[in-house]
Design a protein around this motif. Structure first.
Motif, mmCIF file in Angstrom:
data_model
loop_
_atom_site.group_PDB
_atom_site.id
_atom_site.type_symbol
_atom_site.label_atom_id
_atom_site.label_comp_id
_atom_site.label_asym_id
_atom_site.label_seq_id
_atom_site.Cartn_x
_atom_site.Cartn_y
_atom_site.Cartn_z
ATOM 1 N N ILE A 1 0.877 -1.166 0.000
ATOM 2 C CA ILE A 1 0.000 0.000 0.000
ATOM 3 C C ILE A 1 0.918 1.220 0.000
ATOM 4 O O ILE A 1 1.632 1.471 0.965
ATOM 5 C CB ILE A 1 -0.923 0.020 1.226
ATOM 6 C CG1 ILE A 1 -1.906 -1.150 1.165
ATOM 7 C CG2 ILE A 1 -1.683 1.337 1.303
ATOM 8 C CD1 ILE A 1 -2.838 -1.234 2.359
ATOM 9 N N TYR A 2 0.900 1.930 -1.126
ATOM 10 C CA TYR A 2 1.810 3.061 -1.303
ATOM 11 C C TYR A 2 1.018 4.346 -1.069
ATOM 12 O O TYR A 2 0.181 4.748 -1.883
ATOM 13 C CB TYR A 2 2.406 3.004 -2.714
ATOM 14 C CG TYR A 2 3.202 4.213 -3.139
ATOM 15 C CD1 TYR A 2 4.125 4.803 -2.283
ATOM 16 C CD2 TYR A 2 3.028 4.749 -4.413
ATOM 17 C CE1 TYR A 2 4.851 5.901 -2.687
ATOM 18 C CE2 TYR A 2 3.761 5.848 -4.828
ATOM 19 C CZ TYR A 2 4.669 6.427 -3.958
ATOM 20 O OH TYR A 2 5.387 7.521 -4.344
ATOM 21 N N ALA A 3 1.237 4.960 0.100
ATOM 22 C CA ALA A 3 0.525 6.183 0.456
ATOM 23 C C ALA A 3 1.223 7.375 -0.189
ATOM 24 O O ALA A 3 2.405 7.631 0.056
ATOM 25 C CB ALA A 3 0.493 6.345 1.976
ATOM 26 N N LYS B 1 1.462 -5.753 -7.620
ATOM 27 C CA LYS B 1 1.079 -5.974 -6.222
ATOM 28 C C LYS B 1 0.926 -4.673 -5.440
ATOM 29 O O LYS B 1 0.779 -4.697 -4.216
ATOM 30 C CB LYS B 1 2.125 -6.856 -5.533
ATOM 31 C CG LYS B 1 3.550 -6.318 -5.554
ATOM 32 C CD LYS B 1 4.520 -7.303 -4.931
ATOM 33 C CE LYS B 1 5.955 -6.776 -4.973
ATOM 34 N NZ LYS B 1 6.931 -7.716 -4.390
ATOM 35 N N VAL B 2 0.959 -3.519 -6.112
ATOM 36 C CA VAL B 2 0.887 -2.243 -5.404
ATOM 37 C C VAL B 2 -0.528 -1.687 -5.443
ATOM 38 O O VAL B 2 -1.270 -1.858 -6.411
ATOM 39 C CB VAL B 2 1.881 -1.218 -5.995
ATOM 40 C CG1 VAL B 2 1.407 -0.719 -7.358
ATOM 41 C CG2 VAL B 2 2.091 -0.050 -5.046
ATOM 42 N N PRO C 1 1.068 3.480 -15.253
ATOM 43 C CA PRO C 1 0.193 3.038 -16.351
ATOM 44 C C PRO C 1 -0.197 1.571 -16.251
ATOM 45 O O PRO C 1 -1.235 1.174 -16.777
ATOM 46 C CB PRO C 1 1.041 3.303 -17.602
ATOM 47 C CG PRO C 1 2.467 3.306 -17.114
ATOM 48 C CD PRO C 1 2.413 3.879 -15.730
ATOM 49 N N SER C 2 0.640 0.747 -15.571
ATOM 50 C CA SER C 2 0.359 -0.701 -15.509
ATOM 51 C C SER C 2 -0.513 -1.081 -14.322
ATOM 52 O O SER C 2 -0.933 -2.237 -14.215
ATOM 53 C CB SER C 2 1.682 -1.489 -15.421
ATOM 54 O OG SER C 2 2.506 -1.210 -16.529
ATOM 55 N N VAL C 3 -0.773 -0.147 -13.420
ATOM 56 C CA VAL C 3 -1.593 -0.457 -12.238
ATOM 57 C C VAL C 3 -3.065 -0.333 -12.615
ATOM 58 O O VAL C 3 -3.493 0.709 -13.134
ATOM 59 C CB VAL C 3 -1.261 0.504 -11.075
ATOM 60 C CG1 VAL C 3 -2.207 0.265 -9.904
ATOM 61 C CG2 VAL C 3 0.183 0.312 -10.651
ATOM 62 N N PRO C 4 -3.869 -1.380 -12.373
ATOM 63 C CA PRO C 4 -5.308 -1.292 -12.681
ATOM 64 C C PRO C 4 -5.943 -0.128 -11.916
ATOM 65 O O PRO C 4 -5.528 0.195 -10.801
ATOM 66 C CB PRO C 4 -5.855 -2.644 -12.196
ATOM 67 C CG PRO C 4 -4.671 -3.548 -12.152
ATOM 68 C CD PRO C 4 -3.498 -2.693 -11.830
#
Length: 781
Positions: free
Chosen positions: A244-246, A277-278, A306-309
C-alpha cells in the motif's frame, strides 16, 4: 479455479523440491571450487535466499502488506481509518521512525498490544549513525529532525536505557481497541524518552479480516537519513506480498526516496513487478480545489503508474472517514470540520474511499494474489533449474560417471585408521578421567576423597537465597493482607480469631505451594547445567573441536531443551517430595489443630528431624514434634522450668516463668492444649513463628533430605559414563571422527589421507552427486 490454500500447497511442494536441488548445488559448489564459474555461484547465492524467504511465507501462510510512503504522507491516518479507530499517532508533531505491525486476530480474546524496545547496543549504534548522518548532505528539515533526535537521546539517555532493560518488552491485552489508545499515544510521541526507545510495535486486532492471517507493516525510514531505519524498512519490503503506497494527492511525482522504496520492492521479485502488487492510495484527496483540479491531478498520478489497474489507484480521505464515523482524535478535529469534509467531497464528486480500498484489497487477497504467487514460484523454480543445468554442463565432462562396481573399492579409512583411533581413544579416555577427577570431583589424586565442586556449593547458596526471597515476599503475609483475610467473614469489631487463623493459613498454604511449584528449581538446574556444559566443552576439546560432539553427547540433535527440562523436573520432584510435608506441617493448620497431622505425618516429620543440619541441637533431636504440638522448641525430656524460660526468651514481654510453668506442664502431660490466640496480633505472632520455622527447615533439612547434591553428582556421572560408553559400547565417536576426516571437515584432527586417494574419493563422490542433481532436477516441475 483453485483456491488460495490449494495454490499454496501446490507451490509449497514445488519449492521444497527446488530447495533440495539448491542445497545439492551448494554442496557441489563447495567441493568443486573453481570448476564452477563465479557468476554462476553469484546467481545461486542470490536465488537461494529468495527461495528461503518464499518457503517461509508459504509455511506461515500469512499475507503481509507493506504500507510505505514518505514521512507525513498520511500512512498512520490511513491505517486508523482502516481500523475505524484513531489509535495510531498521526499528530502534527513529528513521531519517531517506529516500526508498527498490525496483525489480524481471530477472536477478541486474542487482541493485544506489544511494544519492543531497542537494546543498549542498538541505542548506541543509532546515535553513531545519527552523528554520521549529520556530517553528510541533508536538507534543512532532515538535519533539524536528526539533530533533534540526537540531542533528545543524549538528554533522556538514562530513561531510554531503562526501557531497553525490558527484554520482554511491554504487553497489554484488550477487548475494545480504544483501551490501548492512551498507552499507544503516550509511548509513541507524548513520552519522548519512551518514543526514542521503541523499536517495534505489534497490534493484534479483529479489525483486520479474522478469516485470514494478515499483517500490515507500517514501514518508515526511507527518508530518515539513518541507516538502521532504512535497513529495517528494506527487510520488511523484501518479505511483503503486497504494497500500500501512500502518496499525497497534491504531489503527483515520484521522489528519490520513493524511487528507492519501489526499486527495492521490485528487485525482490524479478518475475512480479511492483505494479502487480501495489495499491496506490492517494491520501488527502479532499485537498483538491475542484473537480477539474482533482481529475487533472489524478491523471498525472495515472501517468506514473500506467500498468496499475484503476481499481488499485484509489483516492482516499482518511480523516474525513474518521470524522464521518465519529471516531476522530482532538488533533483531527482541530484540523478538520465534518461539514466542510462532506461538502468538499460532494463538490469533488468522491467518497472517502475507504470502502473502495478495502474491497480492492480483499479482491486481491481472494483472487489476484494466487496468480502472483504462481508467477513468483515459476520464476524461482526456473532460475534454480537453469543454474542446475549450467552446473551439470560444466561439471559432467570433468568428473564423468563412475561405474557401480567401483563404489566399494579403495577403502580410504580402513585398518590403518582403526589402529590409529584405537590408540587415540585410550589416551582420550585417560585424559578425560584425570580431568574429571580433578576438576569435577575435586580429587587431588586418583584414590583421594573428592570435595564438593564450587558450583554445587554455590547451588546451596542460591537455594537459600531463593527460599528467603519467596518467604519474605509472600503476598498473603503482608500486614494489610493479613488483616483483610482475618476480618473477612466476621464482624470488623469482633472477628473470630480461630476462623481468622484458619483463613489466613489456607491462603498462605496455597500461595507457598504455588510458588514452590513454579519458581524454585530454575536456579538449581542452572548450576547443574553449568557443570554439564563444562564436561561437554572438555569432550569437544579432547575430540579436536569436532562440531557434532556436543549435540551427540547431550542429545541436542533432537532438542537439548528437552534434556534441560528433564533436569529441572528432577529437581522439582525431589524438592516437592519433602517440601510439601514441611509446608503442611508448619502452615496448613493452627497449633491447636495439628494432632491428627502429627499422627498421620509422623514419618515425614521424623524424616525432617533426621536430616536437619542446622546449628540448633534441639531442632534435630525431637524438638520439631514438640514445636508442632506445643508451639515451643524443646526436647521432650526438658523440665517445665526449661520450657518456661524458652518461651520467655523467644517472646519479649511474655509472662514470668512462674506464670508460665503451670500451663506448659499441662501441655507436656497432654492433659490440656495451649490457649488459642485470642486476637489478631497473637494469630500473626503464631503464623510468623511458623513461617520462620518453615524457612529454617527448608534450608537446613529439606535441602539435604531431597538429595540435591547427590542428584547433581548422579547426573554428572551419567554424562561422564555416556561419553565413554558411546565409544566402548556403540562405536559412535569413531564414526564421527571418520566422517570429519573423510570430508576434511576438521583440520585439527591429526590424521590425513594421501592426496591421490583423497582425489579418487572426491571425484567419485562428485560424480555420484552430479547424478543426484540430474535426477532431482528432472523431478522438479
Amino acid at each position: 479455479m483453485t483456491t488460495w490454500l490449494e495454490t499454496c500447497q501446490q507451490q509449497l511442494l514445488r519449492l521444497e523440491k527446488t530447495s533440495v536441488l539448491a542445497d545439492k548445488l551448494i554442496t557441489l559448489a563447495n567441493k568443486t571450487g573453481v570448476d564452477i564459474p563465479s557468476d554462476l555461484l553469484n546467481r545461486l547465492n542470490i536465488e537461494r535466499p529468495r527461495l528461503n524467504r518464499q518457503l517461509d511465507r508459504l509455511h506461515a501462510n500469512r499475507f503481509e502488506v507493506a504500507v510505505i510512503g514518505l514521512e507525513k504522507a498520511g500512512k498512520s491516518a490511513l491505517l486508523n481509518a482502516w481500523l475505524e479507530q484513531e489509535i495510531l499517532p498521526s499528530a502534527r508533531e513529528r513521531c519517531t521512525f517506529t516500526s508498527t505491525e498490525i496483525w489480524s486476530a481471530q477472536t477478541e480474546q486474542d487482541q493485544a498490544l506489544f511494544i519492543q524496545y531497542y537494546s543498549k547496543e542498538e541505542i548506541s549504534k543509532l546515535q553513531l549513525q545519527r552523528r554520521d548522518a549529520l556530517l553528510g548532505t541533508l536538507s534543512e528539515r532532515e538535519r533539524k529532525e536528526i539533530q533533534e533526535d540526537f540531542d533528545d537521546t543524549e538528554k533522556h539517555l538514562s530513561k531510554i536505557l531503562e526501557f531497553g532493560k525490558q527484554k520482554a518488552g511491554f504487553t497489554q491485552k484488550f477487548i475494545d481497541i480504544g483501551e490501548i489508545s492512551e498507552q499507544l499515544q503516550s509511548a509513541v510521541f507524548k513520552n519522548r524518552a519512551q518514543s526514542l526507545a521503541i523499536k517495534r510495535i505489534q497490534l493484534k486486532t479483529v479489525r483486520l479480516r479474522s478469516d485470514r492471517d494478515i499483517i500490515f507493516h507500517d514501514v518508515p525510514g526511507f527518508n530518515s537519513g539513518i541507516l538502521m531505519h532504512a535497513e529495517q524498512a528494506i527487510e520488511r519490503l523484501k518479505n511483503c506480498d503486497a504494497i500500500i503506497y501512500a502518496k499525497e494527492m497534491k504531489q503527483p511525482s515520484v521522489t528519490g526516496p520513493e524511487k528507492e522504496m519501489l526499486a527495492i520492492a521490485d528487485s525482490e521479485d524479478p518475475s512480479v513487478k511492483v505494479s502487480d502488487k501495489v495499491f496506490v492510495v492517494l491520501t488527502q484527496a479532499d485537498a483538491m480545489d475542484d473537480q477539474i483540479d482533482f481529475k487533472d491531478t489524478y491523471d498525472k498520478h495515472r501517468s506514473y503508474w500506467p500498468s496499475v489497474p484503476e481499481r488499485r489507484m484509489i483516492p482516499v480521505c482518511a480523516r474525513a472517514h474518521l470524522v464521518e464515523f465519529g471516531i476522530p482524535s482532538e488533533d483531527t478535529l482541530r484540523r478538520t470540520k465534518s461539514a466542510d469534509d462532506k461538502a468538499k467531497m460532494k463538490k469533488l464528486g468522491i467518497t472517502d474511499g475507504m470502502a473502495i480500498l478495502k474491497d480492492s484489497i480483499n479482491y486481491y487477497i481472494d483472487n489476484e494474489r494466487a496468480g502472483v504467487l504462481e508467477r513468483r514460484c515459476d520464476a524461482l523454480v526456473g532460475a534454480i533449474r537453469q543454474i542446475a543445468n549450467e552446473v551439470l554442463f560444466k561439471l559432467e565432462p570433468i568428473y564423468g560417471v563412475f561405474d557401480e562396481t567401483e563404489l566399494h573399492e579403495d577403502d580410504l579409512l580402513g585398518k590403518e585408521f582403526n589402529q590409529w583411533w584405537g590408540r587415540e581413544w585410550q589416551r582420550i579416555k585417560k585424559d578425560f578421567d584425570t580431568w574429571y577427577a580433578e576438576v569435577i570431583q575435586g580429587r587431588k589424586e586418583a584414590d583421594a576423597a573428592g570435595s564438593e565442586h564450587e558450583e554445587l556449593i554455590a547451588l546451596r547458596a542460591a537455594y537459600d537465597e531463593k527460599i528467603e526471597a519467596i518467604l519474605s515476599n509472600l503476598q498473603t503475609a503482608k500486614p494489610d493482607e493479613l488483616k483483610r483475610i482475618y476480618t473477612a467473614g466476621g464482624t470488623i469489631s469482633m472477628p473470630d480469631p480461630r476462623e481468622g487463623n484458619y483463613k489466613i493459613r489456607e491462603e498462605l498454604f496455597r500461595e507457598i505451594q504455588k510458588k514452590f511449584e513454579t519458581e524454585l528449581t530454575d536456579q538449581l538446574a542452572l548450576a547443574l547445567q553449568t557443570l554439564i556444559d563444562q564436561i561437554a566443552r572438555k569432550t569437544q576439546t579432547l575430540l579436536w573441536e569436532t562440531e557434532e560432539v556436543r549435540k551427540t553427547l547431550l542429545h541436542s540433535d533432537a532438542d537439548e531443551a528437552l534434556e534441560q527440562a528433564r533436569i529441572r523436573n528432577g529437581f522439582q520432584v525431589l524438592f516437592l517430595r519433602f517440601s510439601r510435608g514441611a509446608v503442611e506441617a508448619f502452615i496448613a493448620k493452627p497449633l491447636q489443630a495439628r494432632e491428627r497431622l502429627l499422627n498421620e505425618r509422623s514419618a515425614e516429620i521424623k524424616t525432617l528431624e533426621a536430616f536437619y543440619q542446622g546449628s540448633d541441637k534441639v531442632k534435630r533431636e525431637g524438638g520439631l514434634t514438640c514445636y508442632l504440638r506445643h508451639g515451643v522448641w524443646t526436647e521432650p525430656a526438658n523440665t517445665d522450668a526449661d520450657i518456661s524460660r524458652t518461651r520467655a526468651q523467644e517472646k519479649p514481654g511474655a509472662k514470668t516463668p512462674a506464670q508460665e510453668a503451670a500451663p506448659i506442664k499441662k501441655v507436656l502431660e497432654g492433659s490440656e492444649k495451649m490457649l488459642e490466640p485470642a486476637n489478631f496480633e497473637s494469630v500473626v505472632e503464631e503464623i510468623t513463628g511458623d513461617i520462620d520455622a518453615l524457612q529454617d527447615y527448608l534450608k537446613n533439612s529439606v535441602f539435604y533430605a531431597a538429595g540435591f547434591i547427590t542428584y547433581c553428582n548422579q547426573e554428572l556421572e551419567r554424562i561422564r559414563n555416556r561419553f565413554k560408553e558411546m565409544e566402548d559400547n556403540d562405536r559412535q565417536w569413531i564414526g564421527i571422527i571418520r566422517t570429519a576426516v573423510k570430508y576434511e571437515r576438521n583440520p585439527n584432527i591429526p590424521y590425513s589421507i594421501a592426496h591421490t586417494r583423497r582425489d579418487f574419493r572426491m571425484r567419485r563422490e562428485i560424480a555420484l552427486e552430479l547424478k543426484e542433481v540430474r535426477d532431482t532436477c528432472t523431478n522438479v516441475f
